[in-house]
Scaffold this motif. Structure first.
Motif, mmCIF file in Angstrom:
data_model
loop_
_atom_site.group_PDB
_atom_site.id
_atom_site.type_symbol
_atom_site.label_atom_id
_atom_site.label_comp_id
_atom_site.label_asym_id
_atom_site.label_seq_id
_atom_site.Cartn_x
_atom_site.Cartn_y
_atom_site.Cartn_z
ATOM 1 N N MET A 1 0.840 -1.201 0.000
ATOM 2 C CA MET A 1 0.000 0.000 0.000
ATOM 3 C C MET A 1 0.878 1.256 0.000
ATOM 4 O O MET A 1 1.831 1.365 0.759
ATOM 5 N N ASN A 2 0.574 2.195 -0.888
ATOM 6 C CA ASN A 2 1.363 3.410 -0.981
ATOM 7 C C ASN A 2 1.107 4.315 0.220
ATOM 8 O O ASN A 2 -0.015 4.406 0.720
ATOM 9 N N GLN A 3 2.172 4.967 0.682
ATOM 10 C CA GLN A 3 2.068 5.891 1.798
ATOM 11 C C GLN A 3 1.310 7.138 1.362
ATOM 12 O O GLN A 3 1.625 7.755 0.338
ATOM 13 N N LEU A 4 0.289 7.504 2.121
ATOM 14 C CA LEU A 4 -0.476 8.701 1.792
ATOM 15 C C LEU A 4 0.345 9.955 2.072
ATOM 16 O O LEU A 4 1.168 9.987 2.992
ATOM 17 N N THR A 5 0.118 10.990 1.277
ATOM 18 C CA THR A 5 0.743 12.285 1.506
ATOM 19 C C THR A 5 -0.342 13.352 1.491
ATOM 20 O O THR A 5 -1.510 13.071 1.166
ATOM 21 N N TYR B 1 -5.059 14.592 -0.411
ATOM 22 C CA TYR B 1 -6.223 15.298 0.121
ATOM 23 C C TYR B 1 -6.332 16.722 -0.433
ATOM 24 O O TYR B 1 -7.185 17.496 0.012
ATOM 25 N N LEU B 2 -5.495 17.051 -1.393
ATOM 26 C CA LEU B 2 -5.426 18.410 -1.934
ATOM 27 C C LEU B 2 -6.071 18.475 -3.317
ATOM 28 O O LEU B 2 -5.793 17.637 -4.177
ATOM 29 N N VAL B 3 -6.921 19.474 -3.537
ATOM 30 C CA VAL B 3 -7.498 19.706 -4.862
ATOM 31 C C VAL B 3 -6.530 20.617 -5.617
ATOM 32 O O VAL B 3 -6.650 21.847 -5.584
ATOM 33 N N ALA C 1 -1.742 16.045 8.482
ATOM 34 C CA ALA C 1 -2.327 15.318 9.612
ATOM 35 C C ALA C 1 -3.325 14.274 9.111
ATOM 36 O O ALA C 1 -3.377 13.154 9.633
ATOM 37 N N PHE C 2 -4.113 14.637 8.102
ATOM 38 C CA PHE C 2 -5.032 13.667 7.487
ATOM 39 C C PHE C 2 -4.254 12.450 6.980
ATOM 40 O O PHE C 2 -4.649 11.305 7.200
ATOM 41 N N ALA C 3 -3.143 12.730 6.269
ATOM 42 C CA ALA C 3 -2.335 11.642 5.696
ATOM 43 C C ALA C 3 -1.701 10.795 6.794
ATOM 44 O O ALA C 3 -1.645 9.570 6.692
ATOM 45 N N ASP C 4 -1.219 11.450 7.848
ATOM 46 C CA ASP C 4 -0.611 10.719 8.972
ATOM 47 C C ASP C 4 -1.585 9.702 9.553
ATOM 48 O O ASP C 4 -1.200 8.592 9.949
ATOM 49 N N LEU C 5 -2.859 10.088 9.625
ATOM 50 C CA LEU C 5 -3.877 9.242 10.232
ATOM 51 C C LEU C 5 -4.559 8.331 9.218
ATOM 52 O O LEU C 5 -5.380 7.485 9.598
ATOM 53 N N ILE D 1 -2.585 19.319 15.331
ATOM 54 C CA ILE D 1 -3.840 18.998 14.646
ATOM 55 C C ILE D 1 -4.042 17.487 14.596
ATOM 56 O O ILE D 1 -5.151 16.989 14.820
ATOM 57 N N ARG D 2 -2.973 16.748 14.323
ATOM 58 C CA ARG D 2 -3.068 15.278 14.301
ATOM 59 C C ARG D 2 -3.507 14.747 15.669
ATOM 60 O O ARG D 2 -4.357 13.860 15.753
ATOM 61 N N THR D 3 -2.943 15.323 16.729
ATOM 62 C CA THR D 3 -3.327 14.899 18.079
ATOM 63 C C THR D 3 -4.794 15.204 18.338
ATOM 64 O O THR D 3 -5.537 14.368 18.862
ATOM 65 N N GLY D 4 -5.235 16.408 17.954
ATOM 66 C CA GLY D 4 -6.629 16.773 18.134
ATOM 67 C C GLY D 4 -7.577 15.846 17.390
ATOM 68 O O GLY D 4 -8.607 15.420 17.928
#
Length: 275
Positions: A1-5, A9-11, A35-39, A185-188
Motif C-alpha cells: 500500500m502506498n504511503q499517503l501524503t 487530500y489536496l485539490v 495530519a489527514f495523511a498521517d492518520l 492537529i493530528r493529536t486533536g
C-alpha cells in the motif's frame, strides 16, 4: 500500500489559492492535510466544515466532503453533521472573527457539550476579508481600520476560553512552525471529544501593514520573536509573558463525548419503554 501524503487530500486543480501572498493560511492548510495523511483518513468519511472569511475558503482545496456554512455558524452545522453520522471525522475551519467573535457562543457550547469535533481556528487578529476591522482577538493597542487610535480592549485567549468551557484538548501553534501545527492537529483529530487548535497567523495585508510589519517575512519574524513555549512561560514572571503567544498543549484529558452520552440516554429510554 502506498504511503499517503498531503497531496492525496489536496485539490490541486484549484491552485493557486485565493489568499494574499505571504498569508499563513496555506501553511495551516498543509498542516491539516499532512495530519489527514498521517492518520490515513478515509476521504469519503471526512468532512471539512467552514464558515465565512479568508480561512473559510480552505474547504475549496480539501478533497473530502465539505460544507460551507454561514458566518459564525460552522460549529452548529458541524454538530448536526457529526450527530447525524457519528462515523464521520469532522474538522471545523474558522477564523477568529468567524469562530470567536461572530460565533463565540457556538464555540462555548460546542466545547461545553464536548461534541466529537476538531476545530482549527486561524487567528489573524482582524477581519481580513472585509477590510481589517478589529475582532475579538485583536491585541490591545493594535491599529485596525476600526481602531485607528489603538485598540482599547483586551483580546480573547482562545485556548483559555475553550478549556474553561470544557474542551478536553486545547492547543496553540503558529504558522512559524508548520510541522508543530501538524502534530497538534493530528493529536486533536485522534482524540475523542471536542478538540480545539489555534493557529497564530497575523494578517499580513491589513494587520501587519497597519502595525509596522511591512512584509510577510517580517511577520514571521515578529511571530517567532513574540512566541514562547508553555513550558518556558511557566518559569517566567507574569510581566515577561504578557503579550506573548504561548504555544503548546494546554489541556489533554479523556472525557466522554456528547454523541456517546446522547446515544446511551436514547438506548436507556428505549429499554425502559420496552420493559
Amino acid at each position: 500500500m502506498n504511503q499517503l501524503t498531503y497531496r492525496d487530500y489536496l485539490v490541486e486543480s484549484r491552485l493557486p489559492t485565493i489568499w494574499c501572498p505571504g498569508c499563513g493560511n496555506g501553511i495551516v492548510l498543509k498542516a491539516i492535510l499532512k495530519a489527514f495523511a498521517d492518520l490515513g483518513l478515509d476521504r469519503k468519511k471526512t468532512v471539512a466544515v467552514s464558515g465565512i472569511g479568508c480561512w473559510g475558503w480552505a474547504d475549496d482545496y480539501i478533497d473530502t466532503n465539505a460544507f460551507h456554512g454561514t458566518h459564525g455558524r460552522a460549529l452548529a452545522f458541524a454538530t448536526g453533521i457529526k450527530l447525524a453520522n457519528p462515523e464521520l471525522t469532522v474538522v471545523v475551519l474558522m477564523g477568529d472573527g468567524d469562530g470567536a467573535t461572530i460565533g463565540g457562543n457556538h464555540l462555548i457550547h460546542a466545547a461545553r457539550r464536548n461534541v466529537d469535533l476538531t476545530a482549527v481556528v486561524v487567528n489573524n487578529f482582524n477581519y481580513g476579508m472585509t477590510g481589517g476591522q478589529y475582532s475579538g482577538t485583536t491585541p490591545r493597542g493594535s491599529i485596525t481600520s476600526t481602531s485607528l487610535l489603538g485598540h482599547v480592549e483586551d483580546g480573547f485567549d482562545l485556548c483559555a476560553l475553550a478549556a474553561a468551557s470544557g474542551a478536553p484538548f486545547t492547543a496553540r501553534g503558529s504558522v512559524a512552525d508548520g510541522e508543530d501545527l501538524r502534530t497538534l492537529i493530528r493529536t486533536g483529530l485522534s482524540r475523542k471529544g471536542f478538540s480545539f487548535v489555534e493557529a497564530v497567523s497575523a494578517c499580513t495585508t491589513h494587520y501587519g501593514k497597519r502595525n509596522g510589519i511591512k512584509t510577510p517575512t517580517e511577520m514571521f519574524q515578529w511571530i517567532r520573536k513574540n512566541s514562547v513555549s508553555r513550558e518556558r512561560a511557566a518559569t517566567l514572571p507574569e510581566e515577561k509573558v504578557r503579550g506573548k503567544f504561548v504555544l503548546g498543549v494546554f489541556s489533554d484529558r479523556q472525557s466522554e463525548d456528547y454523541g456517546t452520552r446522547y446515544r446511551k440516554a436514547a438506548e436507556a429510554a428505549v429499554k425502559e419503554a420496552q420493559a
